[in-house]
Design a protein around this motif. Structure first.
Motif, short mmCIF file in Angstrom:
data_model
loop_
_atom_site.label_atom_id
_atom_site.label_comp_id
_atom_site.label_asym_id
_atom_site.label_seq_id
_atom_site.Cartn_x
_atom_site.Cartn_y
_atom_site.Cartn_z
N UNK A 26 0.84 -1.20 0.00
CA UNK A 26 0.00 0.00 0.00
C UNK A 26 0.87 1.25 0.00
N UNK A 27 1.90 1.27 0.83
CA UNK A 27 2.80 2.43 0.89
C UNK A 27 3.47 2.65 -0.47
N UNK B 52 -2.47 -2.63 7.64
CA UNK B 52 -3.61 -2.62 6.73
C UNK B 52 -3.10 -2.91 5.32
N UNK B 53 -3.68 -3.95 4.70
CA UNK B 53 -3.25 -4.35 3.37
C UNK B 53 -4.30 -4.05 2.31
N UNK B 54 -5.52 -3.75 2.72
CA UNK B 54 -6.54 -3.35 1.75
C UNK B 54 -7.78 -2.89 2.50
N UNK B 55 -8.58 -2.09 1.81
CA UNK B 55 -9.86 -1.63 2.36
C UNK B 55 -10.90 -1.84 1.27
N UNK C 19 -13.35 -0.80 -6.34
CA UNK C 19 -14.00 -1.54 -5.26
C UNK C 19 -13.19 -1.57 -3.96
N UNK C 20 -11.89 -1.30 -4.06
CA UNK C 20 -11.05 -1.35 -2.86
C UNK C 20 -9.86 -0.40 -3.01
N UNK C 21 -9.12 -0.23 -1.94
CA UNK C 21 -8.02 0.72 -1.92
C UNK C 21 -6.94 0.38 -2.94
N UNK C 22 -6.53 -0.87 -3.01
CA UNK C 22 -5.47 -1.25 -3.96
C UNK C 22 -5.89 -0.95 -5.40
N UNK C 23 -7.11 -1.29 -5.74
CA UNK C 23 -7.61 -1.05 -7.10
C UNK C 23 -7.68 0.46 -7.38
N UNK C 24 -8.11 1.23 -6.39
CA UNK C 24 -8.19 2.67 -6.53
C UNK C 24 -6.80 3.28 -6.79
N UNK C 25 -5.82 2.85 -6.02
CA UNK C 25 -4.45 3.36 -6.21
C UNK C 25 -3.90 2.93 -7.57
N UNK C 26 -4.13 1.69 -7.93
CA UNK C 26 -3.65 1.17 -9.22
C UNK C 26 -4.29 1.92 -10.38
#
Length: 180
Positions: free
Chosen positions: A61-62, A150-153, A166-173
């Motif tokens: 995430x970082x 935290x690895x995802x939301x 749908x989630x934090x990782x996808x949003x950042x990507x």
């Protein structure tokens, strides 16, 4: 007969101690999770950019967040060197760690469960500055990376465009892909 009674009492004491140890471990885990969530939501609401905090978030995430920061800087530089210097660069606006653009002011842990060596925490969220906004739920995934991180939301599908982010990782990507 006395041996059986004593053995039964001893087994009850051991079982009770094991239950107390398990409850203590669960209470400690909940305190750690609660502390991480407090830091994350407080940081997000006070522009402290918690996604850079390696004590709260996983390495992945970082790293994704830092790539997003680079995308913003590169795009701002591109615009500064262009004929259209008043254009707006790619920026992440609003809450970065919540479904609601305005962020979170209050949260409550609803459920904690362990699934495949990950901890899934379901939280109920609200924002007292927007009383017309109903409360919503999100699922936060913690992993162990020298402590719980935290690895995802997983965002609330009724608040955001769930098909896109749908989630934090996808949003950042997805944000990183804008520069391509």
């Amino acid at each position: 007969m006395k041996k059986i009674v004593i053995l039964g009492i001893l087994m009850s004491v051991i079982a009770c101690n094991q239950k107390n140890n398990s409850e203590n471990t669960n209470n400690e885990k909940e305190k750690i999770l609660n502390s991480s969530l407090q830091k994350m939501y407080y940081g997000d609401s006070h522009d402290k950019y918690p996604l850079n905090d390696t004590l709260i978030f996983s390495k992945e995430i970082v790293a994704l967040n830092r790539q997003c920061d680079s995308v913003s800087k590169v795009d701002a530089q591109r615009i500064a060197n262009s004929k259209h210097q008043t254009d707006k660069p790619f920026l992440r606006e609003g809450s970065r760690v919540s479904s609601l653009y305005e962020g979170v002011t209050d949260f409550k842990i609803n459920e904690i469960k362990t699934v495949n060596e990950k901890i899934e925490v379901t939280v109920n969220l609200s924002n007292k500055h927007y009383p017309t906004q109903k409360t919503w739920n999100e699922k936060i995934i913690f992993i162990d990376q020298n402590g719980l991180k935290i690895d995802n939301i997983y965002f609330d599908k009724d608040i955001i465009n769930y098909q896109i982010d749908p989630n934090l990782k996808k949003s950042l990507t997805n944000f990183i892909k804008q520069i391509d």
